[in-house]
Write an enzyme that holds these catalytic residues in place. Structure first.
Site, short mmCIF file in Angstrom:
data_model
loop_
_atom_site.label_atom_id
_atom_site.label_comp_id
_atom_site.label_asym_id
_atom_site.label_seq_id
_atom_site.Cartn_x
_atom_site.Cartn_y
_atom_site.Cartn_z
N SER A 139 -29.53 -8.53 24.99
CA SER A 139 -28.08 -8.68 24.80
C SER A 139 -27.28 -7.76 25.73
O SER A 139 -27.77 -6.73 26.20
CB SER A 139 -27.71 -8.38 23.35
OG SER A 139 -28.45 -9.18 22.47
N1 SAH Z 1 -31.73 -7.77 20.30
C1 SAH Z 1 -32.48 -8.43 21.31
C2 SAH Z 1 -31.94 -9.82 21.48
C3 SAH Z 1 -32.97 -10.77 21.86
S1 SAH Z 1 -32.41 -12.44 21.96
C4 SAH Z 1 -32.39 -7.69 22.62
O1 SAH Z 1 -31.34 -7.11 22.91
O2 SAH Z 1 -33.36 -7.70 23.38
C5 SAH Z 1 -32.73 -13.02 20.33
C6 SAH Z 1 -34.16 -13.03 19.90
O3 SAH Z 1 -34.22 -13.72 18.66
C7 SAH Z 1 -35.12 -13.76 20.83
O4 SAH Z 1 -36.13 -12.89 21.22
C8 SAH Z 1 -35.66 -14.90 19.98
O5 SAH Z 1 -37.00 -15.23 20.24
C9 SAH Z 1 -35.48 -14.35 18.58
N2 SAH Z 1 -35.43 -15.37 17.54
C10 SAH Z 1 -34.87 -16.59 17.55
N3 SAH Z 1 -35.06 -17.21 16.37
C11 SAH Z 1 -35.76 -16.35 15.58
C12 SAH Z 1 -36.26 -16.41 14.25
N4 SAH Z 1 -36.07 -17.47 13.45
N5 SAH Z 1 -36.93 -15.34 13.78
C13 SAH Z 1 -37.13 -14.25 14.55
N6 SAH Z 1 -36.69 -14.14 15.82
C14 SAH Z 1 -36.00 -15.17 16.33
#
Ligand code: SAH
Length: 216
Positions: free
Chosen positions: A62
């Protein structure tokens, strides 16, 4: 090429402050977590640009201002148990771990969870537990939580998450369609749910039972 990440990090913190992030604990935590460790080396030149960046599995780390705004909205004192949905790179997890008692973070991709675990260990962050699974169902075994943060976008508030939030708890979650969302801050007061929006945002989709269906 040697880059001075410390200087760039300080510049980012100043710009976050100018953008309205005034919680000093949040700024300190972000000043002490090296974002360059959470992205691939080929992108480290952009580690301190205030933008989201690609990570493995087609996901994103993010944007720093969004991380800061979501963290600030959680109003962490240091005592809370926090549930995070969407570990991704682990960057947000690391910041939360510095500001709360314990972080429980769920990610659907095993590779991302594994990489995040290694980075957290490298930073000697031990108060975060990672779990691979569908976070739209929360992490019932460790529930309830004082705070919940969802870093992937949902079509609506997943009811299991609300059920796992303690009274007087706060949840931050992007809600909307897959193109754009509103970053909602939800406060639970007994039977009453109060919400306000931090503004528009764009997150990758929450894929699962309480989110979007795969491939849609
Ligand atoms: N906070 C993280 C954001 C990653 S993007 C950062 O700053 O790196 C959002 C993440 O949510 C992705 O890695 C995606 O794989 C995960 N995601 C999507 N759906 C999900 C679910 N149902 N359960 C767990 N993770 C999920």
């Amino acid at each position: 090429m040697v880059r001075n990440f410390d200087v760039q990090r300080q510049q980012l913190i100043s710009s976050l402050y100018q953008s309205g992030i005034n919680d000093q604990r949040v700024l300190n935590a972000m000043a002490n977590i090296p974002r360059e460790l959470f992205i691939g080396e080929s992108l480290s030149y952009a580690a301190y640009a205030d933008s989201a960046l690609p990570i493995d599995e087609g996901q994103t780390i993010s944007q720093p201002l969004i991380v800061a705004a979501m963290t600030q909205a959680l109003q962490l004192s240091g005592q809370e148990r926090v549930l995070e949905i969407g570990t991704g790179s682990g960057y947000q997890t690391a910041i939360l771990a510095r500001l709360a008692r314990h972080v429980y973070s769920v990610e659907r991709y095993p590779l991302l969870s594994y990489q995040a675990a290694r980075r957290l260990a490298r930073l000697r962050i031990w108060n975060a537990s990672l779990f691979v699974g569908d976070g739209s169902a929360g992490w019932p075994a460790e529930a309830p939580y004082e705070r919940i943060i969802v870093t992937a976008s949902a079509p609506s508030l997943p009811s299991p998450l609300l059920e796992q939030l303690l009274d007087e708890g706060i949840m931050v979650i992007p809600i909307g369609n897959q193109q754009k969302q509103s970053l909602e801050v939800i406060h639970l007061h007994g039977q009453e749910i109060r919400s306000r929006s931090l503004g528009r945002c764009v997150f990758v989709p929450l894929v699962g039972e309480g989110g979007w269906r795969e491939g849609k």
